[in-house]
Structure formats: structure tokens, C-alpha cells
Design a protein around this motif. Structure first.
Motif, PDB file in Angstrom:
ATOM      1  N   PRO A  37       0.821  -1.198   0.000  1.00 24.15           N
ATOM      2  CA  PRO A  37       0.000   0.000   0.000  1.00 24.15           C
ATOM      3  C   PRO A  37       0.865   1.263   0.000  1.00 24.15           C
ATOM      4  CG  PRO A  37      -0.060  -1.053   2.170  1.00 24.15           C
ATOM      5  CD  PRO A  37       0.743  -1.942   1.278  1.00 24.15           C
ATOM      6  N   LEU A  38       0.279   2.301  -0.549  1.00 25.50           N
ATOM      7  CA  LEU A  38       1.053   3.490  -0.870  1.00 25.50           C
ATOM      8  C   LEU A  38       0.919   4.565   0.215  1.00 25.50           C
ATOM      9  CD1 LEU A  38       2.496   4.948  -3.236  1.00 25.50           C
ATOM     10  CD2 LEU A  38       0.268   5.631  -4.033  1.00 25.50           C
ATOM     11  N   VAL A  43       6.835   8.525   0.369  1.00 20.61           N
ATOM     12  CA  VAL A  43       7.551   8.378  -0.906  1.00 20.61           C
ATOM     13  C   VAL A  43       8.233   9.689  -1.286  1.00 20.61           C
ATOM     14  CG1 VAL A  43       7.302   7.843  -3.364  1.00 20.61           C
ATOM     15  CG2 VAL A  43       5.939   6.593  -1.710  1.00 20.61           C
ATOM     16  N   PHE A  44       7.507  10.807  -1.100  1.00 20.38           N
ATOM     17  CA  PHE A  44       8.032  12.122  -1.498  1.00 20.38           C
ATOM     18  C   PHE A  44       7.957  13.087  -0.304  1.00 20.38           C
ATOM     19  CE2 PHE A  44       6.213  10.576  -5.629  1.00 20.38           C
ATOM     20  CZ  PHE A  44       7.409  10.461  -6.307  1.00 20.38           C
ATOM     21  N   PRO A  45       8.808  12.920   0.704  1.00 17.85           N
ATOM     22  CA  PRO A  45       8.693  13.790   1.869  1.00 17.85           C
ATOM     23  C   PRO A  45       8.932  15.256   1.489  1.00 17.85           C
ATOM     24  CG  PRO A  45      10.611  12.331   2.051  1.00 17.85           C
ATOM     25  CD  PRO A  45       9.898  11.968   0.791  1.00 17.85           C
ATOM     26  N   GLY A  46       8.028  16.131   1.944  1.00 19.46           N
ATOM     27  CA  GLY A  46       8.222  17.573   1.746  1.00 19.46           C
ATOM     28  C   GLY A  46       7.909  18.072   0.345  1.00 19.46           C
ATOM     29  N   ILE A  47       7.512  17.187  -0.534  1.00 19.23           N
ATOM     30  CA  ILE A  47       7.258  17.626  -1.915  1.00 19.23           C
ATOM     31  C   ILE A  47       5.807  18.087  -2.072  1.00 19.23           C
ATOM     32  CG2 ILE A  47       6.785  16.439  -4.131  1.00 19.23           C
ATOM     33  CD1 ILE A  47       9.733  15.831  -4.250  1.00 19.23           C
ATOM     34  N   GLN A  48       5.616  19.220  -2.792  1.00 20.43           N
ATOM     35  CA  GLN A  48       4.284  19.827  -2.907  1.00 20.43           C
ATOM     36  C   GLN A  48       3.453  19.225  -4.034  1.00 20.43           C
ATOM     37  OE1 GLN A  48       3.255  22.197  -0.700  1.00 20.43           O
ATOM     38  NE2 GLN A  48       5.218  21.752   0.281  1.00 20.43           N
ATOM     39  N   GLU A  49       4.128  18.831  -5.130  1.00 14.18           N
ATOM     40  CA  GLU A  49       3.367  18.367  -6.300  1.00 14.18           C
ATOM     41  C   GLU A  49       3.865  17.004  -6.742  1.00 14.18           C
ATOM     42  OE1 GLU A  49       3.020  20.813  -9.751  1.00 14.18           O
ATOM     43  OE2 GLU A  49       2.463  22.571  -8.573  1.00 14.18           O
ATOM     44  N   VAL A  50       2.915  16.141  -7.104  1.00 12.56           N
ATOM     45  CA  VAL A  50       3.277  14.848  -7.687  1.00 12.56           C
ATOM     46  C   VAL A  50       2.645  14.775  -9.073  1.00 12.56           C
ATOM     47  CG1 VAL A  50       3.164  12.347  -7.446  1.00 12.56           C
ATOM     48  CG2 VAL A  50       3.393  13.759  -5.394  1.00 12.56           C
ATOM     49  N   TRP A  51       3.460  14.412 -10.073  1.00 10.82           N
ATOM     50  CA  TRP A  51       2.987  14.235 -11.449  1.00 10.82           C
ATOM     51  C   TRP A  51       3.127  12.760 -11.794  1.00 10.82           C
ATOM     52  CZ3 TRP A  51       5.671  18.685 -14.739  1.00 10.82           C
ATOM     53  CH2 TRP A  51       5.362  19.928 -14.155  1.00 10.82           C
ATOM     54  N   LEU A  52       2.184  12.258 -12.598  1.00 12.73           N
ATOM     55  CA  LEU A  52       2.141  10.830 -12.926  1.00 12.73           C
ATOM     56  C   LEU A  52       2.180  10.633 -14.440  1.00 12.73           C
ATOM     57  CD1 LEU A  52       1.339   7.776 -12.350  1.00 12.73           C
ATOM     58  CD2 LEU A  52      -1.040   8.555 -12.358  1.00 12.73           C
ATOM     59  N   GLU A  53       3.125   9.824 -14.921  1.00 10.67           N
ATOM     60  CA  GLU A  53       3.090   9.452 -16.345  1.00 10.67           C
ATOM     61  C   GLU A  53       2.692   7.987 -16.464  1.00 10.67           C
ATOM     62  OE1 GLU A  53       6.254  10.638 -19.027  1.00 10.67           O
ATOM     63  OE2 GLU A  53       5.393   9.400 -20.627  1.00 10.67           O
ATOM     64  N   ILE A  54       1.676   7.752 -17.271  1.00 11.99           N
ATOM     65  CA  ILE A  54       1.117   6.404 -17.442  1.00 11.99           C
ATOM     66  C   ILE A  54       1.616   5.830 -18.767  1.00 11.99           C
ATOM     67  CG2 ILE A  54      -1.041   5.132 -17.810  1.00 11.99           C
ATOM     68  CD1 ILE A  54      -2.408   7.099 -15.917  1.00 11.99           C
ATOM     69  N   GLY A  55       2.267   4.661 -18.708  1.00 10.17           N
ATOM     70  CA  GLY A  55       2.783   4.029 -19.940  1.00 10.17           C
ATOM     71  C   GLY A  55       3.898   4.863 -20.534  1.00 10.17           C
ATOM     72  N   PHE A  56       4.971   5.054 -19.741  1.00 10.37           N
ATOM     73  CA  PHE A  56       6.029   5.984 -20.179  1.00 10.37           C
ATOM     74  C   PHE A  56       6.928   5.405 -21.273  1.00 10.37           C
ATOM     75  CE2 PHE A  56       7.784   4.186 -16.123  1.00 10.37           C
ATOM     76  CZ  PHE A  56       8.894   3.525 -16.635  1.00 10.37           C
ATOM     77  N   GLY A  57       6.737   4.137 -21.625  1.00 10.75           N
ATOM     78  CA  GLY A  57       7.508   3.549 -22.740  1.00 10.75           C
ATOM     79  C   GLY A  57       8.991   3.540 -22.418  1.00 10.75           C
ATOM     80  N   GLY A  58       9.809   4.156 -23.278  1.00  8.17           N
ATOM     81  CA  GLY A  58      11.258   4.186 -23.051  1.00  8.17           C
ATOM     82  C   GLY A  58      11.667   5.187 -21.968  1.00  8.17           C
ATOM     83  N   GLY A  59      10.769   6.074 -21.562  1.00  9.82           N
ATOM     84  CA  GLY A  59      11.035   6.961 -20.426  1.00  9.82           C
ATOM     85  C   GLY A  59      11.666   8.299 -20.783  1.00  9.82           C
ATOM     86  N   LEU A 113      -4.168   5.418  -5.023  1.00 11.12           N
ATOM     87  CA  LEU A 113      -3.790   6.829  -4.862  1.00 11.12           C
ATOM     88  C   LEU A 113      -4.905   7.575  -4.154  1.00 11.12           C
ATOM     89  CD1 LEU A 113      -2.208   7.658  -8.350  1.00 11.12           C
ATOM     90  CD2 LEU A 113      -1.044   7.781  -6.146  1.00 11.12           C
ATOM     91  N   PRO A 114      -4.547   8.449  -3.208  1.00 12.41           N
ATOM     92  CA  PRO A 114      -5.598   9.218  -2.529  1.00 12.41           C
ATOM     93  C   PRO A 114      -6.293  10.192  -3.479  1.00 12.41           C
ATOM     94  CG  PRO A 114      -3.454   9.460  -1.424  1.00 12.41           C
ATOM     95  CD  PRO A 114      -3.210   8.732  -2.705  1.00 12.41           C
ATOM     96  N   GLU A 115      -7.506  10.569  -3.123  1.00 14.84           N
ATOM     97  CA  GLU A 115      -8.235  11.608  -3.878  1.00 14.84           C
ATOM     98  C   GLU A 115      -7.414  12.885  -3.909  1.00 14.84           C
ATOM     99  OE1 GLU A 115     -12.123  12.733  -2.351  1.00 14.84           O
ATOM    100  OE2 GLU A 115     -12.590  10.583  -2.289  1.00 14.84           O
ATOM    101  N   ASN A 116      -7.516  13.657  -4.970  1.00 15.11           N
ATOM    102  CA  ASN A 116      -6.884  14.980  -5.064  1.00 15.11           C
ATOM    103  C   ASN A 116      -5.401  14.955  -4.701  1.00 15.11           C
ATOM    104  OD1 ASN A 116      -9.423  16.227  -5.564  1.00 15.11           O
ATOM    105  ND2 ASN A 116      -9.852  16.027  -3.379  1.00 15.11           N
TER     106      ASN A 116
END
Ligand SMILES: C[S@@+](CC[C@H](N)C(=O)[O-])C[C@H]1O[C@@H](n2cnc3c(N)ncnc32)[C@H](O)[C@@H]1O
Length: 218
Positions: A37-38, A43-59, A113-116
Motif C-alpha cells: 500500500p502506498l 515516498v516524497f517527503p516535503g514535496i508539494q506536487e506529484v505528477w504521474l506518467e502512465i505508460g512511459f515507454g522508453g522513459g 492513490l488518494p483523492e486529489n
């Protein structure tokens, strides 16, 4: 939260045998992975924004964004292990410290993932599954769109792209089903802050012109 069942995953999980260096890079996967569980704060202490890439392929897109935005925490979800190895090579060469990977079906991650909680989501050149009988395999579908809406922050954005005109129409149709999403950009020209992906470059070479969409969550 308990893991719930998700529909069967239809994509490839493995490709050609990896070269020695990529195999070496994969040894770091556990270290740079997020586990369920997440707990996003851990995972990201102190970080304000998290961005998610789905199916990033080669990255390549994920790596370019992570380098440009060191204050953001990134989650890259990719089920194809060769793609994961490719990103880990970028991670080590570019010394990226703000990315964590989910090397599995993103739908398992979304439900945890939590809401919002996510500020930006990227789904670029998803597998088009062109045959009508395979459309239900598409990652952009009503269930996933609802999940994306739940996890995205108010005011957050989703960037999508495809070189398959029918898939662009499909994405527009699916996103229209979620009233919170507002289409604010739809063009063959992409904004300058949008790095390229491998599939995008292949499409352009083949003279299939990509279309780019941005949705905002109201
Ligand atoms: C056509 S490729 C595009 C890769 C990359 N975005 C690009 O533009 O080069 C689609 C990628 O999505 C990944 N993918 C498809 N369904 C997925 C899922 N449910 N969870 C995680 N990754 C997925 C596939 O493994 C594949 O690498």
C-alpha cells in the motif's frame, strides 16, 4: 487499502533480452519503486506536487520532465519491463532523484492513490488497439477516466496525445463523460514545455501527425 481486481492486462510485459547495462540498471528497480500500500508522504517527503506518467515507454519524456522540474515528485507507471530498464538507464545517467516507478498495471496504482493527490497526469501515445473488438482494452476508458478524475487535484491537468485520429476522438468522447473535465487545448502543435516521446518521433517520421490534448479538472 486492499488491492481490488482489475480487468486483464493485454499489453506486452517483456520484449527482447536486455543488453548487459540495462540488466544491471534493473537491479536498482526495487530501490526506485513505489510499493503498495502506498504512502505518498513517505515516498516524497516535503514535496508539494506529484505528477504521474502512465505508460512511459522508453522513459524519455519522463526523464526530461523530471530533470526540468526537480521540485516535483514523479511517478512513472509502465508494465513493460524493457521500458522500465530504459528509464532506469536515464535515471542513472541523468542522476534523477525525484522519480519513483510502478512497474506494473497502472490501474492497480490508481485505485491506491488518494483523492486529489496528483497535479498532472500524462498519457502519451497509448496503445490504440485499432480493432473495434479490442477497444475495450484501451487504457483511456470510462472506468480509468473516473479514477483519473478522483486522483487529480482540482485545477490539475491531464495531457494526452495520439497519432491515431480515431483514438483522439475516442479520448474526447471518454473525457466528455466526466463533467469535471474541461478540454482546454486540442491541436497538432504542442506547447514548448512538452518533451517528445519515442512513439511520437516514430509517428512523425511515418508522417502520421500527432494530436495533443490538455484537460483541466474543474
Ligand atoms: C504505445 S506505447 C507508448 C509509450 C510512450 N508513452 C511513448 O509515447 O513513446 C504504450 C505504453 O503503455 C504501456 N501500458 C499500456 N497499458 C498499461 C497499463 N495498464 N499500465 C502500465 N503501462 C501500460 C505499454 O506497456 C507501452 O509501453
Amino acid at each position: 487499502m486492499k488491492e481490488q481486481e482489475v480487468d486483464k492486462f493485454y499489453g506486452r510485459r517483456k520484449g527482447r533480452p536486455l543488453r548487459k547495462h540495462k540488466t544491471e540498471c534493473l537491479k536498482d528497480l526495487d530501490l526506485y519503486s513505489i510499493h503498495l500500500p502506498l504512502n505518498l508522504q513517505m515516498v516524497f517527503p516535503g514535496i508539494q506536487e506529484v505528477w504521474l506518467e502512465i505508460g512511459f515507454g522508453g522513459g524519455e519524456h519522463l526523464a526530461a520532465l523530471a530533470e526540468k522540474n526537480p521540485e516535483v515528485g514523479f511517478i512513472g507507471a509502465e508494465a513493460f519491463i524493457n521500458g522500465v530498464a530504459s528509464f532506469l538507464q536515464y535515471r542513472s545517467e541523468m542522476n534523477l532523484t525525484n522519480v519513483r516507478l510502478f512497474a506494473n498495471d497502472v490501474r492497480l496504482l490508481l485505485q491506491q492513490l488518494p483523492e486529489n493527490s496528483i497535479t498532472k497526469i500524462f498519457i502519451l501515445f497509448p496503445d490504440p488497439w485499432p480493432k473495434k473488438k479490442h477497444h475495450k482494452r484501451r487504457i483511456v476508458n470510462p472506468k480509468v477516466a473516473q479514477e483519473l478524475c478522483r486522483v487529480l487535484k482540482k485545477g490539475g491537468e491531464i495531457r494526452l496525445a495520439s497519432d491515431v485520429p480515431e483514438y483522439i476522438e475516442h479520448m474526447k468522447h471518454i473525457f466528455q463523460l466526466v463533467p469535471e473535465f474541461k478540454l482546454c487545448f486540442s491541436s497538432h502543435e504542442k506547447p514548448n514545455d512538452w518533451p517528445s516521446t519515442r512513439y511520437e518521433m516514430k509517428a512523425i517520421e511515418a508522417q502520421h501527425y500527432p494530436h495533443y490534448l490538455i484537460y483541466l479538472k474543474n
